[in-house]
Structures are given as structure tokens and as C-alpha cells.
Motif scaffolding. Sequence first.
Motif, PDB file in Angstrom:
ATOM      1  N   ARG A  14     134.843 -21.416  95.992  1.00 50.50           N
ATOM      2  CA  ARG A  14     134.081 -20.414  94.790  1.00 50.50           C
ATOM      3  C   ARG A  14     133.540 -20.971  93.713  1.00 50.50           C
ATOM      4  O   ARG A  14     132.543 -20.581  93.752  1.00 50.50           O
ATOM      5  CB  ARG A  14     135.190 -19.575  94.397  1.00 50.50           C
ATOM      6  CG  ARG A  14     135.567 -18.152  96.008  1.00 50.50           C
ATOM      7  CD  ARG A  14     136.303 -17.080  94.623  1.00 50.50           C
ATOM      8  NE  ARG A  14     135.809 -16.478  93.972  1.00 50.50           N
ATOM      9  CZ  ARG A  14     136.317 -15.808  93.311  1.00 50.50           C
ATOM     10  NH1 ARG A  14     137.907 -15.523  93.811  1.00 50.50           N
ATOM     11  NH2 ARG A  14     136.053 -14.681  92.365  1.00 50.50           N
TER      12      ARG A  14
ATOM     13  N   TRP B 264     130.850 -24.665  85.943  1.00 52.85           N
ATOM     14  CA  TRP B 264     130.956 -24.028  87.453  1.00 52.85           C
ATOM     15  C   TRP B 264     131.701 -25.306  88.125  1.00 52.85           C
ATOM     16  O   TRP B 264     132.472 -25.816  88.876  1.00 52.85           O
ATOM     17  CB  TRP B 264     130.429 -23.080  88.206  1.00 52.85           C
ATOM     18  CG  TRP B 264     130.446 -21.752  87.830  1.00 52.85           C
ATOM     19  CD1 TRP B 264     129.455 -21.271  87.452  1.00 52.85           C
ATOM     20  CD2 TRP B 264     131.902 -21.012  88.426  1.00 52.85           C
ATOM     21  NE1 TRP B 264     129.727 -19.241  87.629  1.00 52.85           N
ATOM     22  CE2 TRP B 264     131.173 -19.438  87.614  1.00 52.85           C
ATOM     23  CE3 TRP B 264     132.451 -21.169  88.684  1.00 52.85           C
ATOM     24  CZ2 TRP B 264     131.642 -18.340  87.581  1.00 52.85           C
ATOM     25  CZ3 TRP B 264     134.031 -20.758  88.970  1.00 52.85           C
ATOM     26  CH2 TRP B 264     133.469 -19.061  88.375  1.00 52.85           C
TER      27      TRP B 264
ATOM     28  N   ALA C  57     130.527 -23.337  95.167  1.00 56.28           N
ATOM     29  CA  ALA C  57     129.630 -22.182  95.810  1.00 56.28           C
ATOM     30  C   ALA C  57     128.083 -21.534  94.363  1.00 56.28           C
ATOM     31  O   ALA C  57     127.307 -21.996  94.382  1.00 56.28           O
ATOM     32  CB  ALA C  57     129.869 -20.716  96.751  1.00 56.28           C
ATOM     33  N   ALA C  58     129.216 -21.192  93.369  1.00 57.48           N
ATOM     34  CA  ALA C  58     129.133 -20.643  91.976  1.00 57.48           C
ATOM     35  C   ALA C  58     127.992 -22.223  91.354  1.00 57.48           C
ATOM     36  O   ALA C  58     127.008 -21.627  90.967  1.00 57.48           O
ATOM     37  CB  ALA C  58     129.503 -20.341  90.986  1.00 57.48           C
TER      38      ALA C  58
ATOM     39  N   ASP D  13     118.161 -16.719  87.414  1.00 57.89           N
ATOM     40  CA  ASP D  13     118.833 -15.675  87.110  1.00 57.89           C
ATOM     41  C   ASP D  13     119.694 -15.093  85.506  1.00 57.89           C
ATOM     42  O   ASP D  13     120.108 -15.833  84.748  1.00 57.89           O
ATOM     43  CB  ASP D  13     120.612 -15.856  88.006  1.00 57.89           C
ATOM     44  CG  ASP D  13     119.730 -15.631  89.287  1.00 57.89           C
ATOM     45  OD1 ASP D  13     118.640 -15.333  90.031  1.00 57.89           O
ATOM     46  OD2 ASP D  13     120.570 -15.368  90.272  1.00 57.89           O
TER      47      ASP D  13
ATOM     48  N   ALA E  48     125.634 -23.827  85.978  1.00 56.26           N
ATOM     49  CA  ALA E  48     125.865 -25.076  87.092  1.00 56.26           C
ATOM     50  C   ALA E  48     126.817 -25.790  86.395  1.00 56.26           C
ATOM     51  O   ALA E  48     127.894 -26.280  86.476  1.00 56.26           O
ATOM     52  CB  ALA E  48     124.512 -25.494  87.352  1.00 56.26           C
TER      53      ALA E  48
ATOM     54  N   ARG F  22     126.772 -24.513  93.140  1.00 57.15           N
ATOM     55  CA  ARG F  22     125.339 -24.512  93.880  1.00 57.15           C
ATOM     56  C   ARG F  22     124.109 -23.461  93.661  1.00 57.15           C
ATOM     57  O   ARG F  22     122.846 -23.934  93.903  1.00 57.15           O
ATOM     58  CB  ARG F  22     125.645 -24.722  95.349  1.00 57.15           C
ATOM     59  CG  ARG F  22     126.127 -26.480  95.793  1.00 57.15           C
ATOM     60  CD  ARG F  22     125.276 -27.284  96.150  1.00 57.15           C
ATOM     61  NE  ARG F  22     124.341 -26.654  97.172  1.00 57.15           N
ATOM     62  CZ  ARG F  22     124.563 -27.022  97.702  1.00 57.15           C
ATOM     63  NH1 ARG F  22     125.476 -27.735  99.020  1.00 57.15           N
ATOM     64  NH2 ARG F  22     123.304 -26.828  98.778  1.00 57.15           N
ATOM     65  N   TYR F  23     125.131 -22.598  93.336  1.00 56.10           N
ATOM     66  CA  TYR F  23     123.796 -21.201  93.434  1.00 56.10           C
ATOM     67  C   TYR F  23     123.437 -21.520  92.019  1.00 56.10           C
ATOM     68  O   TYR F  23     121.645 -20.798  92.152  1.00 56.10           O
ATOM     69  CB  TYR F  23     124.463 -19.881  93.166  1.00 56.10           C
ATOM     70  CG  TYR F  23     123.458 -18.819  93.167  1.00 56.10           C
ATOM     71  CD1 TYR F  23     123.160 -18.330  94.156  1.00 56.10           C
ATOM     72  CD2 TYR F  23     123.584 -17.847  92.100  1.00 56.10           C
ATOM     73  CE1 TYR F  23     121.702 -17.120  93.932  1.00 56.10           C
ATOM     74  CE2 TYR F  23     122.554 -16.976  91.763  1.00 56.10           C
ATOM     75  CZ  TYR F  23     121.734 -16.332  92.890  1.00 56.10           C
ATOM     76  OH  TYR F  23     121.251 -15.927  93.109  1.00 56.10           O
ATOM     77  N   PHE F  24     123.986 -21.708  91.003  1.00 57.74           N
ATOM     78  CA  PHE F  24     123.479 -21.767  89.777  1.00 57.74           C
ATOM     79  C   PHE F  24     122.333 -22.626  89.620  1.00 57.74           C
ATOM     80  O   PHE F  24     121.088 -23.490  88.437  1.00 57.74           O
ATOM     81  CB  PHE F  24     123.991 -21.444  88.604  1.00 57.74           C
ATOM     82  CG  PHE F  24     124.390 -20.235  88.807  1.00 57.74           C
ATOM     83  CD1 PHE F  24     124.059 -19.333  88.133  1.00 57.74           C
ATOM     84  CD2 PHE F  24     126.247 -19.615  89.211  1.00 57.74           C
ATOM     85  CE1 PHE F  24     124.705 -17.291  88.029  1.00 57.74           C
ATOM     86  CE2 PHE F  24     127.086 -18.350  88.788  1.00 57.74           C
ATOM     87  CZ  PHE F  24     126.236 -17.703  88.276  1.00 57.74           C
TER      88      PHE F  24
ATOM     89  N   ARG G 219     120.359 -23.864  91.455  1.00 59.61           N
ATOM     90  CA  ARG G 219     118.878 -23.238  92.210  1.00 59.61           C
ATOM     91  C   ARG G 219     118.432 -22.068  91.719  1.00 59.61           C
ATOM     92  O   ARG G 219     117.589 -21.802  91.525  1.00 59.61           O
ATOM     93  CB  ARG G 219     119.952 -23.486  93.949  1.00 59.61           C
ATOM     94  CG  ARG G 219     119.923 -24.282  94.885  1.00 59.61           C
ATOM     95  CD  ARG G 219     120.352 -24.107  96.130  1.00 59.61           C
ATOM     96  NE  ARG G 219     120.673 -24.870  96.862  1.00 59.61           N
ATOM     97  CZ  ARG G 219     121.716 -25.081  98.187  1.00 59.61           C
ATOM     98  NH1 ARG G 219     121.682 -23.258  98.474  1.00 59.61           N
ATOM     99  NH2 ARG G 219     122.189 -25.278  98.827  1.00 59.61           N
ATOM    100  N   HIS G 220     119.333 -21.185  90.763  1.00 59.21           N
ATOM    101  CA  HIS G 220     118.697 -20.600  90.381  1.00 59.21           C
ATOM    102  C   HIS G 220     118.795 -19.949  88.849  1.00 59.21           C
ATOM    103  O   HIS G 220     119.928 -19.126  88.232  1.00 59.21           O
ATOM    104  CB  HIS G 220     119.396 -18.955  91.359  1.00 59.21           C
ATOM    105  CG  HIS G 220     118.577 -18.793  92.146  1.00 59.21           C
ATOM    106  ND1 HIS G 220     120.354 -19.089  93.330  1.00 59.21           N
ATOM    107  CD2 HIS G 220     117.819 -18.474  93.045  1.00 59.21           C
ATOM    108  CE1 HIS G 220     119.435 -19.315  94.290  1.00 59.21           C
ATOM    109  NE2 HIS G 220     118.716 -18.611  94.678  1.00 59.21           N
TER     110      HIS G 220
END
Length: 205
Positions: A174, A159, A177-178, A188, A156, A180-182, A184-185
Motif C-alpha cells: 500500500r 510514503w 502504491a501511494a 492532487d 510521495a 507511485r501515485y503521488f 505522478r499526481h
Amino acid sequence: GARDALPGDRATRERVVAMAHGRAYLHLSCHGFYHWLEPMRSGVVLAGGEPLTLAEVIAPGFDLGAARLVVLSACETGLTDIRQSPDEYLGLPAGFLQAGAPTVVSTLWPVEDLSTMLLMERFYRGHLQEGLPPAVALRRSQLWLRDATAGDLNLAERWAEVYRTTTGSEARRRAFAAMRYFMRHPEDRPFASSYYWAPFTLTGA
């Protein structure tokens, strides 16, 4: 020994050949290619699109007698062709071994920039700081990358830095988005697939 970097357009064929002499470690992070019909024309692409071919690597002027390790962090550099010449492994790893390097780390297929950077950081830490043999350091770095979570890798934050320093709108989208995704996760394991860690191979001692 001395540590020098040739980024971008400074990494010309002439400079790379000249600087390789007397170096204990040579790391080439660039595009590579394998010429299936004429393996001696295989190589890595340097500044200005100039190739450093297998024929040039094994020529007398390219001396790696002082080298301990060559890392070819590029696409397809580990490929060989034993169908046309079964008694000789024609490929860049064999070429660098013939030029004097005792150990070559190379790749079998196109690699992803971020995962490669992380794996190489871990590899050099294990080999140079912890004193592990290259084969052990490579295997441990591969298993580490396979099992590492996004939280372990601070993806996170990585990125977020890309988002802050990138100017292109699509690249920023991009990166955001990466990030935000990492965020939240964090659990992973983004590089668990063998695509990311398996292409790295070690040839030689």
C-alpha cells in the motif's frame, strides 16, 4: 515548561493523570468513545485498554488548573448528548473544561492518522510559534489541509519513508502504491474532503 511524551504502553491511566497536573498543554492521541446511554462512562482509551472516563476527568484528583489547552485527537471525543440532559453538555470537551482547561480541541468522528498529524503540526506551529489564538490556528490549519496539494505535503516522500521502514507485506504494498501515485499526481489535493479536516472543533475560550 517540561515536555514529556508517553508513547504506547507507557501511557497508563495513572501516568496520564499524574503528568497532567501542572501542564500547560495536554495532547491525547488515542482512541476515544462516546457512551450514549451513560455519558459519564465516555472517555479515551489508554495503555492496556484502560479507559480514562468523563467521570474520572471531572473528579477532584484530575487537576488541569494550569492548563492552557487540551487536544483530544481521538475518535468521537467531541460528541455530546443534549437530549437526555438539555441543560448540560455531557461530553469529554465539557469534562476537560470543568477540570480546569480553558480550551479543548476535539474530534466529531474517527480521524485518519496522516491527515491528523499534518493538521496538528500546522496547528501547533500557528499557535505556539506564530502566537495565533487556538481558534484562529485551528481554522487556518483546517483550510491549509483542505487546499494543500500532494506536492505541498511531500506525500510521495512520506510514503517512500513508510515503504522503507515498514515490514508487513500488505503495508509495504500500500505504501509503494501511494508513493507511485503521488509521484505522478503532485497536484492532487488528497485531503480536500471535509471528512479529513472538518471533525476538529474547539470548545471554550
